[in-house]
Design an enzyme around this catalytic site. Structure first.
Site, PDB file in Angstrom:
ATOM      1  N   VAL A  14       0.627  -9.126   6.015  1.00 67.38           N
ATOM      2  CA  VAL A  14       0.277  -7.914   6.778  1.00 67.38           C
ATOM      3  C   VAL A  14      -1.188  -7.964   7.244  1.00 67.38           C
ATOM      4  O   VAL A  14      -1.504  -7.632   8.383  1.00 67.38           O
ATOM      5  CB  VAL A  14       0.549  -6.640   5.937  1.00 67.38           C
ATOM      6  CG1 VAL A  14       0.085  -5.398   6.677  1.00 67.38           C
ATOM      7  CG2 VAL A  14       2.035  -6.533   5.611  1.00 67.38           C
ATOM      8  N   ARG A  89       9.101   0.971 -10.409  1.00 69.47           N
ATOM      9  CA  ARG A  89       8.258   1.429  -9.300  1.00 69.47           C
ATOM     10  C   ARG A  89       6.941   1.986  -9.854  1.00 69.47           C
ATOM     11  O   ARG A  89       5.879   1.746  -9.305  1.00 69.47           O
ATOM     12  CB  ARG A  89       9.021   2.507  -8.514  1.00 69.47           C
ATOM     13  CG  ARG A  89       8.299   2.928  -7.264  1.00 69.47           C
ATOM     14  CD  ARG A  89       9.096   3.955  -6.478  1.00 69.47           C
ATOM     15  NE  ARG A  89       8.212   4.832  -5.720  1.00 69.47           N
ATOM     16  CZ  ARG A  89       7.724   4.554  -4.525  1.00 69.47           C
ATOM     17  NH1 ARG A  89       8.031   3.442  -3.924  1.00 69.47           N
ATOM     18  NH2 ARG A  89       6.920   5.389  -3.918  1.00 69.47           N
ATOM     19  N   ASN A 121       1.069  -0.559  -0.117  1.00 69.25           N
ATOM     20  CA  ASN A 121       2.019   0.439  -0.640  1.00 69.25           C
ATOM     21  C   ASN A 121       1.888   0.657  -2.133  1.00 69.25           C
ATOM     22  O   ASN A 121       1.485  -0.260  -2.844  1.00 69.25           O
ATOM     23  CB  ASN A 121       3.452  -0.035  -0.332  1.00 69.25           C
ATOM     24  CG  ASN A 121       3.863   0.387   1.059  1.00 69.25           C
ATOM     25  OD1 ASN A 121       3.544   1.488   1.495  1.00 69.25           O
ATOM     26  ND2 ASN A 121       4.579  -0.489   1.749  1.00 69.25           N
ATOM     27  N   VAL A 123       1.527   3.663   0.141  1.00 65.86           N
ATOM     28  CA  VAL A 123       0.302   3.831   0.918  1.00 65.86           C
ATOM     29  C   VAL A 123      -0.363   5.202   0.764  1.00 65.86           C
ATOM     30  O   VAL A 123      -1.588   5.282   0.645  1.00 65.86           O
ATOM     31  CB  VAL A 123       0.567   3.435   2.392  1.00 65.86           C
ATOM     32  CG1 VAL A 123       1.509   4.391   3.086  1.00 65.86           C
ATOM     33  CG2 VAL A 123      -0.720   3.304   3.153  1.00 65.86           C
ATOM     34  N   ASP A 124       0.422   6.270   0.744  1.00 66.97           N
ATOM     35  CA  ASP A 124      -0.205   7.599   0.661  1.00 66.97           C
ATOM     36  C   ASP A 124      -0.823   7.828  -0.719  1.00 66.97           C
ATOM     37  O   ASP A 124      -1.859   8.480  -0.847  1.00 66.97           O
ATOM     38  CB  ASP A 124       0.828   8.691   0.987  1.00 66.97           C
ATOM     39  CG  ASP A 124       1.396   8.495   2.393  1.00 66.97           C
ATOM     40  OD1 ASP A 124       0.608   8.498   3.342  1.00 66.97           O
ATOM     41  OD2 ASP A 124       2.612   8.301   2.520  1.00 66.97           O
ATOM     42  N   SER A 144      -2.062   4.473   6.672  1.00 63.73           N
ATOM     43  CA  SER A 144      -1.248   4.175   7.862  1.00 63.73           C
ATOM     44  C   SER A 144       0.005   5.053   7.863  1.00 63.73           C
ATOM     45  O   SER A 144       0.648   5.246   8.902  1.00 63.73           O
ATOM     46  CB  SER A 144      -0.889   2.690   7.941  1.00 63.73           C
ATOM     47  OG  SER A 144      -0.139   2.316   6.820  1.00 63.73           O
ATOM     48  N   ASP A 149       6.870   4.076  10.863  1.00 61.08           N
ATOM     49  CA  ASP A 149       8.161   4.783  10.902  1.00 61.08           C
ATOM     50  C   ASP A 149       8.321   5.493  12.252  1.00 61.08           C
ATOM     51  O   ASP A 149       9.420   5.544  12.818  1.00 61.08           O
ATOM     52  CB  ASP A 149       8.223   5.823   9.773  1.00 61.08           C
ATOM     53  CG  ASP A 149       7.721   5.264   8.464  1.00 61.08           C
ATOM     54  OD1 ASP A 149       8.462   5.222   7.489  1.00 61.08           O
ATOM     55  OD2 ASP A 149       6.535   4.836   8.422  1.00 61.08           O
ATOM     56  N   HIS A 176       5.562   7.834   3.567  1.00 59.47           N
ATOM     57  CA  HIS A 176       6.035   6.557   4.110  1.00 59.47           C
ATOM     58  C   HIS A 176       6.989   6.002   3.051  1.00 59.47           C
ATOM     59  O   HIS A 176       6.579   5.286   2.144  1.00 59.47           O
ATOM     60  CB  HIS A 176       4.852   5.613   4.356  1.00 59.47           C
ATOM     61  CG  HIS A 176       5.288   4.207   4.670  1.00 59.47           C
ATOM     62  ND1 HIS A 176       6.041   3.881   5.765  1.00 59.47           N
ATOM     63  CD2 HIS A 176       5.081   3.035   4.008  1.00 59.47           C
ATOM     64  CE1 HIS A 176       6.282   2.584   5.770  1.00 59.47           C
ATOM     65  NE2 HIS A 176       5.710   2.042   4.710  1.00 59.47           N
TER      66      HIS A 176
HETATM   67  P1  NAD Z   1       1.140 -10.451   0.668  1.00 56.01           P
HETATM   68  O1  NAD Z   1       1.548 -10.720  -0.722  1.00 56.01           O
HETATM   69  O2  NAD Z   1       1.488 -11.426   1.752  1.00 56.01           O
HETATM   70  O3  NAD Z   1      -0.448 -10.229   0.723  1.00 56.01           O
HETATM   71  C1  NAD Z   1      -1.157  -9.485  -0.218  1.00 56.01           C
HETATM   72  C2  NAD Z   1      -2.510 -10.143  -0.336  1.00 56.01           C
HETATM   73  O4  NAD Z   1      -3.336  -9.327  -1.191  1.00 56.01           O
HETATM   74  C3  NAD Z   1      -2.480 -11.548  -0.958  1.00 56.01           C
HETATM   75  O5  NAD Z   1      -3.102 -12.465  -0.073  1.00 56.01           O
HETATM   76  C4  NAD Z   1      -3.242 -11.380  -2.258  1.00 56.01           C
HETATM   77  O6  NAD Z   1      -3.977 -12.548  -2.626  1.00 56.01           O
HETATM   78  C5  NAD Z   1      -4.158 -10.230  -1.904  1.00 56.01           C
HETATM   79  N1  NAD Z   1      -4.744  -9.529  -3.054  1.00 56.01           N
HETATM   80  C6  NAD Z   1      -4.123  -9.139  -4.199  1.00 56.01           C
HETATM   81  N2  NAD Z   1      -5.013  -8.533  -4.994  1.00 56.01           N
HETATM   82  C7  NAD Z   1      -6.199  -8.515  -4.330  1.00 56.01           C
HETATM   83  C8  NAD Z   1      -7.484  -8.000  -4.635  1.00 56.01           C
HETATM   84  N3  NAD Z   1      -7.741  -7.396  -5.788  1.00 56.01           N
HETATM   85  N4  NAD Z   1      -8.458  -8.183  -3.729  1.00 56.01           N
HETATM   86  C9  NAD Z   1      -8.229  -8.806  -2.546  1.00 56.01           C
HETATM   87  N5  NAD Z   1      -7.033  -9.307  -2.208  1.00 56.01           N
HETATM   88  C10 NAD Z   1      -6.028  -9.163  -3.101  1.00 56.01           C
HETATM   89  O7  NAD Z   1       1.720  -9.009   1.020  1.00 56.01           O
HETATM   90  P2  NAD Z   1       1.903  -8.413   2.483  1.00 56.01           P
HETATM   91  O8  NAD Z   1       3.256  -8.704   2.969  1.00 56.01           O
HETATM   92  O9  NAD Z   1       0.722  -8.798   3.300  1.00 56.01           O
HETATM   93  O10 NAD Z   1       1.850  -6.849   2.161  1.00 56.01           O
HETATM   94  C11 NAD Z   1       0.631  -6.231   1.807  1.00 56.01           C
HETATM   95  C12 NAD Z   1       0.848  -4.770   1.496  1.00 56.01           C
HETATM   96  O11 NAD Z   1       1.220  -4.082   2.695  1.00 56.01           O
HETATM   97  C13 NAD Z   1       1.985  -4.506   0.487  1.00 56.01           C
HETATM   98  O12 NAD Z   1       1.561  -3.489  -0.405  1.00 56.01           O
HETATM   99  C14 NAD Z   1       3.110  -4.008   1.364  1.00 56.01           C
HETATM  100  O13 NAD Z   1       4.023  -3.181   0.665  1.00 56.01           O
HETATM  101  C15 NAD Z   1       2.324  -3.236   2.392  1.00 56.01           C
HETATM  102  N6  NAD Z   1       3.024  -2.892   3.630  1.00 56.01           N
HETATM  103  C16 NAD Z   1       2.781  -1.660   4.132  1.00 56.01           C
HETATM  104  C17 NAD Z   1       3.414  -1.228   5.271  1.00 56.01           C
HETATM  105  C18 NAD Z   1       3.145   0.159   5.777  1.00 56.01           C
HETATM  106  O14 NAD Z   1       3.761   0.628   6.743  1.00 56.01           O
HETATM  107  N7  NAD Z   1       2.198   0.873   5.168  1.00 56.01           N
HETATM  108  C19 NAD Z   1       4.294  -2.092   5.956  1.00 56.01           C
HETATM  109  C20 NAD Z   1       4.505  -3.381   5.448  1.00 56.01           C
HETATM  110  C21 NAD Z   1       3.859  -3.767   4.264  1.00 56.01           C
END
Ligand code: NAD
Length: 312
Positions: A14, A89, A121, A123-124, A144, A149, A176
């Site tokens: 992301v 969760r 997430n 997120v809120d 976000s 959504d 969300h």
């Molecule tokens: P991912 O596992 O690909 O990436 C997460 C990254 O965070 C990794 O590179 C990891 O090394 C890093 N990380 C972990 N702990 C850390 C810390 N203390 N400091 C710095 N970096 C750290 O996951 P992703 O697919 O990129 O998803 C990231 C987040 O986004 C998840 O929580 C996911 O649920 C969320 N997400 C949110 C939405 C939304 O609409 N809000 C949509 C999709 C995903």
């Protein structure tokens, strides 16, 4: 143009998709990446260096430390651990809240004065934790929320009505997550309410729950096909950053801090709001029908209970 700096904390799927979308839209001139996976940071920095020459606008990309947050305009947080098999969760929330708490402390220490967008997430809930830890202005700490959504909902309606999503004002509000609410009662398409399209037999009331379900299941369905979602949210994040830095005053749905609006207080939750250089500059209170209001209240209750369960 004044140089614009965005720091991405978390450079997984992301984080890098958000960064890639920002680069392609020319949102900023300086991008820094922080991640505990330092090798991945170096790989990503080098990869994005390769995109400078063919990009429309110049930019710098670098491996950042928290000190670099000091003069950043925006911080985007996507760091987090995903829910492990067998992990509850609540355990996932507790783990990610601890990560956000540490990040918040480091960002605060840097002297950062800009706007934070939280994407990780749940997120809120994490946005609430981050704001409490940092004490930053509530309008400058943004979740976000239901931005993604809302994009999904307008897409579903656009397919049905054969109208571009940009011409559809329809919002998903609330958490969300599972308790989100699609506000069909206040939806307009080119200024006309959905009733106009019902009368023309282009849509019927009975289809709204199906459209809401399709919106709600989209993330799950993407996940079933390729593991997780990232391009959609990445584009949403770049759009939010662009609207903030260009001080557009556009209305976007974001997780905003409510202080009496919608009859509730002390919660971050998705609602339409006016976005500008100061972050969230105004909240729009939609006139919800009884079912939508009950759904929104349920969402508020869910979020407040989750925050309480992790002792915030
Ligand atoms: P991912 O596992 O690909 O990436 C997460 C990254 O965070 C990794 O590179 C990891 O090394 C890093 N990380 C972990 N702990 C850390 C810390 N203390 N400091 C710095 N970096 C750290 O996951 P992703 O697919 O990129 O998803 C990231 C987040 O986004 C998840 O929580 C996911 O649920 C969320 N997400 C949110 C939405 C939304 O609409 N809000 C949509 C999709 C995903």
């Amino acid at each position: 143009m004044k140089s614009r700096k965005i720091i991405f904390i978390g450079s997984g799927l992301v984080g890098t998709s958000s960064l890639y979308s920002c680069i392609n839209r020319g949102v900023a001139s300086s991008y820094g990446i922080i991640d505990i996976n330092e090798k991945a940071v170096m790989g990503n920095v080098m990869d994005f260096e390769d995109a400078i020459q063919p990009s429309k606008l110049p930019y710098e990309i670098f491996k950042a430390t928290y000190k670099d947050c000091k003069d950043a305009d925006i911080i985007v947080i996507t760091a987090g651990a995903s829910q492990k098999a067998g992990q509850t969760r609540l355990a996932m929330i507790t783990q990610n809240a601890a990560i956000i708490e540490n990040i918040g402390k480091e960002v605060k220490k840097s002297g950062f004065k800009g706007i934070t967008i939280i994407v990780s997430n749940p997120v809120d809930i994490l946005t609430y934790v981050y704001q409490k830890v940092t004490g930053f202005d509530k309008n400058k700490v943004i979740s976000s929320g239901t931005n993604l959504d809302t994009s999904r909902l307008t897409f579903e309606l656009s397919k049905k009505l054969n109208v571009a999503p940009q011409s559809i004002q329809s919002y998903v509000i609330g958490e969300h997550g599972d308790s989100s609410v699609s506000v069909f009662s206040q939806t307009t398409v080119g200024g006309a309410p959905l009733k106009y399209f019902e009368d023309k037999k282009l849509i019927s009331k009975s289809e709204y729950s199906k459209i809401h379900e399709a919106m709600k299941m989209k993330g799950y369905n993407i996940g079933m096909n390729k593991g997780s979602t990232f391009y959609g949210i990445g584009t949403c994040v770049a759009n939010i950053c662009e609207n903030i830095l260009n001080d557009t005053k556009n209305v976007l749905v974001l997780g905003s801090y409510l202080d009496g609006q919608y009859g509730t207080k002390d919660v971050y939750i998705g609602v339409p709001c006016i976005v500008g250089i100061n972050g969230i500059e105004g909240i729009i209170e939609l006139k919800l029908d009884a079912k939508e209001k009950a759904g929104f209240d349920k969402s508020v209750k869910f979020l407040k209970e989750a925050i309480k369960s992790i002792n915030y």
